[in-house]
Design a protein around this motif. Structure first.
Motif, PDB file in Angstrom:
ATOM      1  N   MET A  63       0.814  -1.212   0.000  1.00  0.00           N
ATOM      2  CA  MET A  63       0.000   0.000   0.000  1.00  0.00           C
ATOM      3  C   MET A  63       0.850   1.267   0.000  1.00  0.00           C
ATOM      4  N   ALA A  64       2.094   1.163   0.639  1.00  0.00           N
ATOM      5  CA  ALA A  64       2.915   2.371   0.822  1.00  0.00           C
ATOM      6  C   ALA A  64       3.101   3.142  -0.465  1.00  0.00           C
ATOM      7  N   GLY A  65       3.492   2.417  -1.544  1.00  0.00           N
ATOM      8  CA  GLY A  65       3.726   3.077  -2.827  1.00  0.00           C
ATOM      9  C   GLY A  65       2.464   3.745  -3.336  1.00  0.00           C
ATOM     10  N   ARG A  66       1.350   2.990  -3.285  1.00  0.00           N
ATOM     11  CA  ARG A  66       0.088   3.544  -3.791  1.00  0.00           C
ATOM     12  C   ARG A  66      -0.361   4.740  -2.961  1.00  0.00           C
ATOM     13  N   LEU A  67      -0.257   4.628  -1.640  1.00  0.00           N
ATOM     14  CA  LEU A  67      -0.687   5.718  -0.765  1.00  0.00           C
ATOM     15  C   LEU A  67       0.117   6.976  -1.070  1.00  0.00           C
ATOM     16  N   GLY A  68       1.445   6.827  -1.171  1.00  0.00           N
ATOM     17  CA  GLY A  68       2.304   7.974  -1.472  1.00  0.00           C
ATOM     18  C   GLY A  68       1.913   8.639  -2.775  1.00  0.00           C
ATOM     19  N   GLU A  69       1.723   7.820  -3.831  1.00  0.00           N
ATOM     20  CA  GLU A  69       1.334   8.366  -5.142  1.00  0.00           C
ATOM     21  C   GLU A  69      -0.002   9.102  -5.062  1.00  0.00           C
ATOM     22  N   LEU A  70      -0.966   8.484  -4.365  1.00  0.00           N
ATOM     23  CA  LEU A  70      -2.304   9.089  -4.259  1.00  0.00           C
ATOM     24  C   LEU A  70      -2.237  10.433  -3.527  1.00  0.00           C
ATOM     25  N   LEU A  71      -1.474  10.488  -2.431  1.00  0.00           N
ATOM     26  CA  LEU A  71      -1.379  11.737  -1.655  1.00  0.00           C
ATOM     27  C   LEU A  71      -0.718  12.848  -2.468  1.00  0.00           C
ATOM     28  N   VAL A  72       0.297  12.477  -3.285  1.00  0.00           N
ATOM     29  CA  VAL A  72       0.964  13.475  -4.136  1.00  0.00           C
ATOM     30  C   VAL A  72       0.004  13.928  -5.236  1.00  0.00           C
ATOM     31  N   ARG A  73      -0.700  12.943  -5.843  1.00  0.00           N
ATOM     32  CA  ARG A  73      -1.619  13.276  -6.933  1.00  0.00           C
ATOM     33  C   ARG A  73      -2.731  14.234  -6.465  1.00  0.00           C
ATOM     34  N   GLU A  74      -3.188  14.035  -5.223  1.00  0.00           N
ATOM     35  CA  GLU A  74      -4.265  14.878  -4.690  1.00  0.00           C
ATOM     36  C   GLU A  74      -3.732  16.169  -4.058  1.00  0.00           C
ATOM     37  N   ASN A  75      -2.410  16.408  -4.210  1.00  0.00           N
ATOM     38  CA  ASN A  75      -1.761  17.615  -3.652  1.00  0.00           C
ATOM     39  C   ASN A  75      -1.866  17.732  -2.134  1.00  0.00           C
ATOM     40  N   VAL A  76      -1.963  16.595  -1.450  1.00  0.00           N
ATOM     41  CA  VAL A  76      -2.002  16.623   0.015  1.00  0.00           C
ATOM     42  C   VAL A  76      -0.568  16.809   0.539  1.00  0.00           C
ATOM     43  N   ILE A  77       0.397  16.144  -0.146  1.00  0.00           N
ATOM     44  CA  ILE A  77       1.824  16.333   0.197  1.00  0.00           C
ATOM     45  C   ILE A  77       2.612  16.558  -1.094  1.00  0.00           C
ATOM     46  N   SER A  78       3.836  17.060  -0.945  1.00  0.00           N
ATOM     47  CA  SER A  78       4.680  17.283  -2.124  1.00  0.00           C
ATOM     48  C   SER A  78       5.564  16.058  -2.370  1.00  0.00           C
ATOM     49  N   ALA A  89       9.572  11.188   3.871  1.00  0.00           N
ATOM     50  CA  ALA A  89       8.812  10.214   4.667  1.00  0.00           C
ATOM     51  C   ALA A  89       9.268   8.789   4.359  1.00  0.00           C
ATOM     52  N   GLN A  90       9.573   8.526   3.075  1.00  0.00           N
ATOM     53  CA  GLN A  90      10.036   7.182   2.688  1.00  0.00           C
ATOM     54  C   GLN A  90      11.395   6.877   3.318  1.00  0.00           C
ATOM     55  N   GLU A  91      12.216   7.929   3.402  1.00  0.00           N
ATOM     56  CA  GLU A  91      13.534   7.793   4.045  1.00  0.00           C
ATOM     57  C   GLU A  91      13.370   7.443   5.527  1.00  0.00           C
ATOM     58  N   GLU A  92      12.455   8.173   6.187  1.00  0.00           N
ATOM     59  CA  GLU A  92      12.152   7.937   7.610  1.00  0.00           C
ATOM     60  C   GLU A  92      11.617   6.520   7.806  1.00  0.00           C
ATOM     61  N   GLN A  93      10.754   6.087   6.854  1.00  0.00           N
ATOM     62  CA  GLN A  93      10.161   4.742   6.922  1.00  0.00           C
ATOM     63  C   GLN A  93      11.246   3.663   6.828  1.00  0.00           C
ATOM     64  N   ARG A  94      12.226   3.882   5.912  1.00  0.00           N
ATOM     65  CA  ARG A  94      13.312   2.916   5.762  1.00  0.00           C
ATOM     66  C   ARG A  94      14.144   2.815   7.048  1.00  0.00           C
ATOM     67  N   LYS A  95      14.335   3.996   7.698  1.00  0.00           N
ATOM     68  CA  LYS A  95      15.152   4.031   8.908  1.00  0.00           C
ATOM     69  C   LYS A  95      14.459   3.353  10.086  1.00  0.00           C
ATOM     70  N   SER A  96      13.188   3.749  10.320  1.00  0.00           N
ATOM     71  CA  SER A  96      12.514   3.297  11.535  1.00  0.00           C
ATOM     72  C   SER A  96      11.522   2.167  11.327  1.00  0.00           C
ATOM     73  N   GLY A  97      11.304   1.753  10.069  1.00  0.00           N
ATOM     74  CA  GLY A  97      10.323   0.685   9.809  1.00  0.00           C
ATOM     75  C   GLY A  97       8.911   1.249   9.921  1.00  0.00           C
ATOM     76  N   GLY A  98       7.912   0.366   9.988  1.00  0.00           N
ATOM     77  CA  GLY A  98       6.525   0.825  10.107  1.00  0.00           C
ATOM     78  C   GLY A  98       5.948   1.198   8.755  1.00  0.00           C
ATOM     79  N   ARG A  99       4.794   1.885   8.776  1.00  0.00           N
ATOM     80  CA  ARG A  99       4.072   2.219   7.548  1.00  0.00           C
ATOM     81  C   ARG A  99       4.373   3.647   7.108  1.00  0.00           C
ATOM     82  N   LEU A 100       4.126   3.905   5.844  1.00  0.00           N
ATOM     83  CA  LEU A 100       4.376   5.244   5.300  1.00  0.00           C
ATOM     84  C   LEU A 100       3.482   6.277   5.972  1.00  0.00           C
ATOM     85  N   GLY A 101       2.201   5.932   6.148  1.00  0.00           N
ATOM     86  CA  GLY A 101       1.259   6.855   6.792  1.00  0.00           C
ATOM     87  C   GLY A 101       1.749   7.289   8.157  1.00  0.00           C
TER      88      GLY A 101
END
Length: 566
Positions: free
Chosen positions: A1-16, A23-35
C-alpha cells in the motif's frame, strides 16, 4: 500500500514529492508504515490521513475511542492476527463482521479474517495509532487488584511487628510470594497505562496506600493490606538492586522494564525511611514520550523566537527556573537536541541523568566521592566544550564557574529554583555573584510551570463570574467575547476533566534597560515591571492566553500561577 498511498497523496496535492521522499527515508530508517512516518514528521494530521483513505477506498471512517467493543466480538479474531495486520473487529451483525483497519487496501488481511471467522467482512478505516491502542486495550491480559488479592491468604505472610527483628531471609521469601510479585507488577504496569509520572507507595500507622501522579496531581489508586507493607517494599528494593537489609537510610536505585516491541521504561526509585516504615517514590522515565520538538512545547511564536536566539548565541548563560516537576528538564533537553550537531561538543552534568541523548556527553553526579556540579564544570572546561549544561546551580562555587565559562566563549544552560524569571537575578546576587558579572553573562531567564490541559473529548463552556475574571487579570473589554471551558469528565480523561499538560512560560531576555536596573540595585518587582514594558509575558499572562485558546481552565491557571502585582 505504501507506494500507492504515497502516489495518491501526491496526486491529490495533500503532500509534495519532496515530503514523500523524506517520509520514505524515515520509513526505511525506523520501519513501520508510510502513513505513520508522514504523521510522525508532521506532514499530515492522523485525522486527515484517515478521512483521505476513507474517501479514496469508499469505506467509512470510525473513531475507535467513541465505541465500546464487546469481548465476544474481540474473541472472534486472535491477537496475533490483529497485530499482524493492524486491525480490530468492532461488531458482528448476522453473517457479517465489521473490522477497523489502518490499511483498507490489505486484501490478505480481509481473506485471513474471512477464513478464520467464516463471516463476510465489512471494512472500516481508523488511524494506525488508534488501532494499536485498541489492540492494546482489548487484547491485553487485564489483571485487576481484586484478582491479585483473591489468590492471597492474609495468614500466609506474617511480618513481625517489631521493625528491628525482621529476618532478611523471611523478607526475601515473602517478597517472592506470587501475590506480592503480581501486585508490584500490576502497580508498575497500571501506572504506565494511566500515564502516571510518579508512583508513591506510602506506609502509615494504620494503613498502606499507593498513589499515582497523573498530569501533576496525585490520585489514590489502591490500599493493599498493611501486612503486605514490608513484602511489597522489599520486592521493589530487590527489583531496584537495593540493600533490603538497610532500612534506616535513604536509598536510590533504578528499575528497567521491557514492554515488548523494543519499548523500555525506566523507573527511578527513591526509598525514604519514615516513622512507620519506608516510603517508596518511583519516577517513570519514558523516552518515547520525551517531547524534544520545541514548537510543540507550548511556546508562543514570538517567545519561541527569543528563546531560540538566546540558545543559538555562541556564548552566555540561559537559565530555566521553576519548582520540581515543572518541565525544566524537558525544555533543556529540547534546547540541547536543537543544538546537538556533529560540529559542536556538548557536555552535561546531571543529578540524576534522566534520559540518555545520542551525541551528548552526559555525566552523572556522585557527591559522596566529590563529583559535584562544580567539579564536573571544572573538568568540562578542560574538555574543549562548546555547550555545557549544568543540572542545577545550587551554590556560589558552581555559579562562579558557570559565569566564568559563559564569559569565556561557552554557552551554558542551567536551572535554578526560583518563583519567576526576575527573582532569579536576586537569587544569583544572594549567592554572591557580582551584579556586573550577572549582566555580562546572562542572555536569558525562562520561568515555567505545567498546567493540565482540559480534555478535548468532554470540554464544555463554563460561566465564570465577571469579577473572578477581572481578579484573574483579564481586561474588562475582553470579558464579553471570552469563553471559558471545563471538562465534564469522560472515559478518555478517567472522569478528571483533564488530559495531558501544557507549559506556561515567562521568557525574559536580558535587554539593556534590565541590565542597567540590575547594576543600579533594583528589586525583582522593578525588574518585572520593566521587562513587561518591553514585551515579556508573565506566567499569569501566559496562563490567560491558554484560557483564551481553550487549552486549559481558570482553576488550573489559579493553581499554578501567582497574580501579577500592579
Amino acid at each position: 500500500m505504501a507506494g500507492r498511498l504515497g502516489e495518491l497523496l501526491v496526486r491529490e496535492n495533500v503532500i509534495s514529492v519532496a515530503q514523500l521522499k523524506k517520509a520514505q527515508e524515515e520509513q526505511r530508517k525506523s520501519g513501520g508504515r508510510l502513513g505513520s512516518s508522514l504523521v510522525k514528521l508532521g506532514m499530515i494530521e492522523e485525522s486527515e490521513l484517515t478521512s483521505f483513505l476513507s474517501k479514496q477506498y469508499g469505506v467509512p471512517a470510525i473513531n475507535l475511542s467513541d465505541i465500546e467493543i464487546d469481548k465476544d466480538v474481540i474473541a472472534l479474531v486472535p491477537k496475533e492476527v490483529a497485530e499482524k495486520h493492524n486491525l480490530i473487529p468492532i461488531n458482528r451483525s448476522g453473517s457479517t463482521i465489521s473490522v477497523a483497519m489502518s490499511d483498507p487496501s490489505n486484501i490478505f488481511a480481509v481473506d485471513d479474517i474471512k477464513f478464520i471467522t467464516g463471516y463476510n467482512v465489512e471494512v472500516m478505516v481508523a488511524s494506525e495509532q488508534a488501532v494499536k491502542e485498541a489492540i492494546e486495550r482489548y487484547y491485553s491480559a487485564k489483571i485487576s487488584y481484586e484478582e491479585v488479592m483473591e489468590g492471597f491468604n492474609e495468614e500466609e505472610i506474617g511480618i513481625s511487628e517489631e521493625e528491628e527483628d525482621v529476618d532478611i531471609n523471611d523478607l526475601e521469601k515473602s517478597s517472592a510470594e506470587a501475590p506480592v510479585v503480581k501486585l508490584v507488577n500490576l502497580i508498575l504496569i497500571d501506572a504506565i497505562k494511566k500515564g502516571a509520572s510518579d508512583i508513591h507507595i506510602e506506609p502509615y500507622e494504620k494503613e498502606f496506600r499507593v498513589r499515582y501522579r497523573i498530569d501533576g496531581v496525585l490520585y489514590e489508586v489502591m490500599k493493599p493490606p498493611l501486612k503486605l507493607k514490608n513484602a511489597i517494599i522489599s520486592r521493589v528494593k530487590i527489583m531496584s538492586e537495593l540493600d533490603i537489609a538497610e532500612r534506616r537510610l535513604p536509598q536510590d536505585g533504578r528499575i528497567k522494564l521491557k514492554l515488548g516491541k523494543g519499548r523500555e521504561m525506566d523507573f527511578r526509585v527513591s526509598v525514604l525511611p519514615t516513622l512507620f516504615g519506608e516510603k517508596v517514590v518511583m519516577r517513570l522515565l519514558d523516552k518515547s514520550n520525551l517531547q524534544l520538538d520545541m514548537t510543540k512545547l507550548g511556546f508562543e511564536p514570538e517567545v519561541l523566537k527569543w528563546f531560540k536566539d538566546a540558545i543559538k548565541s555562541p556564548y552566555g548563560m540561559v537559565l530555566v527556573t521553576g519548582p520540581t516537576g515543572s518541565g525544566k528538564t524537558t525544555t533543556l533537553y529540547s534546547a540541547l537536541s536543537e543544538l546537538n550537531q556533529t560540529t559542536v561538543n556538548v557536555s552535561t552534568a546531571e543529578d540524576p541523568v534522566e534520559y540518555n541523548l545520542k551525541g551528548i556527553n552526559q555525566v552523572q553526579m556522585h557527591d559522596e566521592i566529590g563529583l559535584n556540579f562544580a567539579a564536573a564544570l571544572r573538568a568540562f572546561l578542560r574538555q574543549d566544550p562548546n555547550i555545557i549544561m549544568v543540572g542545577e546551580i545550587r551554590d556560589f562555587e558552581t555559579a562562579e564557574i558557570a559565569v566564568k565559562a559563559a564569559l569565556t566563549g561557552h554557552l551554558v544552560l542551567s536551572t535554578l529554583h526560583t518563583n519567576d524569571a526576575p527573582s532569579t537575578v536576586s537569587r544569583l546576587l544572594n549567592m554572591g555573584v557580582e551584579p556586573f558579572l550577572v549582566t555580562a553573562s546572562v542572555n536569558m531567564i525562562l520561568a515555567q510551570r505545567l498546567a493540565r490541559r482540559v480534555c478535548q473529548d468532554c470540554k464544555q463552556p463554563l460561566k465564570v463570574p465577571e469579577q473572578s475574571l477581572l481578579d484573574l487579570g483579564f481586561k474588562p473589554e475582553e470579558i464579553p467575547g471570552l469563553t471559558c471551558y471545563k471538562g465534564a469528565g469522560c472515559r478518555t480523561c478517567a472522569d478528571t476533566g483533564y488530559k495531558g499538560r501544557v507549559a506556561l512560560y515567562e521568557v525574559m531576555p536580558f535587554w539593556e534597560p534590565l541590565k542597567e536596573l540590575v547594576l543600579n540595585g533594583a528589586s525583582a518587582a522593578e525588574l518585572k515591571m520593566e521587562a513587561i514594558k518591553h514585551g515579556m509575558r508573565s506566567l499569569r499572562m501566559s496562563g490567560l492566553q491558554k484560557i483564551r485558546e481553550g487549552v486549559t481552565t481558570v482553576d488550573e491557571v489559579v493553581r499554578v500561577t501567582a497574580k501579577d502585582l500592579a
